[in-house]
Design a protein around this motif. Structure first.
Motif, PDB file in Angstrom:
ATOM      1  N   GLU A  40      36.479  33.442  40.906  1.00 54.02           N
ATOM      2  CA  GLU A  40      37.005  34.380  41.895  1.00 54.02           C
ATOM      3  C   GLU A  40      35.532  35.168  42.607  1.00 54.02           C
ATOM      4  O   GLU A  40      34.408  34.704  42.176  1.00 54.02           O
ATOM      5  N   GLY A  99      42.514  36.428  43.913  1.00 56.87           N
ATOM      6  CA  GLY A  99      42.758  36.294  42.562  1.00 56.87           C
ATOM      7  C   GLY A  99      42.397  35.133  42.000  1.00 56.87           C
ATOM      8  O   GLY A  99      41.797  34.210  42.455  1.00 56.87           O
ATOM      9  N   ASP A 123      47.437  29.623  43.103  1.00 54.81           N
ATOM     10  CA  ASP A 123      46.648  31.040  43.327  1.00 54.81           C
ATOM     11  C   ASP A 123      47.567  32.199  42.792  1.00 54.81           C
ATOM     12  O   ASP A 123      48.712  31.663  42.144  1.00 54.81           O
ATOM     13  N   ALA A 124      47.132  33.415  43.090  1.00 51.02           N
ATOM     14  CA  ALA A 124      47.924  34.493  42.469  1.00 51.02           C
ATOM     15  C   ALA A 124      49.307  34.507  42.642  1.00 51.02           C
ATOM     16  O   ALA A 124      50.020  35.383  42.322  1.00 51.02           O
TER      17      ALA A 124
END
Length: 141
Positions: A40, A99, A123-124
């Motif tokens: 990140e 994120g 992903d987030a």
């Protein structure tokens, strides 16, 4: 097999310089698959337009995870390979969410001169990109 491997191990598996290493840790692996957590932060070398990543960048995440998997399965560290083809590339959105990111790769074919993996990047916001990547290993001169 499972067992986390950290960033230094991953750097040693890749033929690029440390700044291009997109993965942070190996979360799980077996002879057939690998799961990695992506790094990140705003220092991603692929980031464009305000630090965002395009969905197509998932291919590089997958390629790096396949290199790490090859070493975990007994291959040579930092073995140079080239992305020979990308097929069935599907994305939910054109840009990756910020994120945490996780890439899962399942080996479909493994030979001395090439490997093929199906991959998915989450992903987030959830599942983001999936496809199939083939990596070829040119013969050394």
């Amino acid at each position: 097999m499972t067992g986390a491997q950290g960033r230094q191990f991953i750097r040693d598996c890749l033929p690029h310089g440390p700044g291009m290493c997109l993965l942070e840790a190996v979360l799980a692996w077996s002879d057939a698959h690998v799961v990695c957590r992506a790094r990140e932060g705003g220092d991603n070398p692929l980031a464009t337009e305000g630090g965002r990543l395009r969905a197509v960048h998932a291919v590089e995440y997958a390629a790096q995870a396949t290199a790490v998997h090859g070493v975990l399965c007994g291959g040579d560290a930092a073995r140079p390979g080239v992305i020979a083809s990308v097929r069935s590339l599907r994305w939910v959105r054109s840009r990756l969410a910020g994120g945490a990111r996780e890439v899962r790769c399942n080996r479909v074919l493994g030979q001395a001169n090439a490997v093929v993996y199906d991959f998915e990047l989450q992903d987030a916001a959830g599942p983001a990109v999936s496809g199939r990547v083939a990596v070829a290993f040119p013969e050394e001169a």
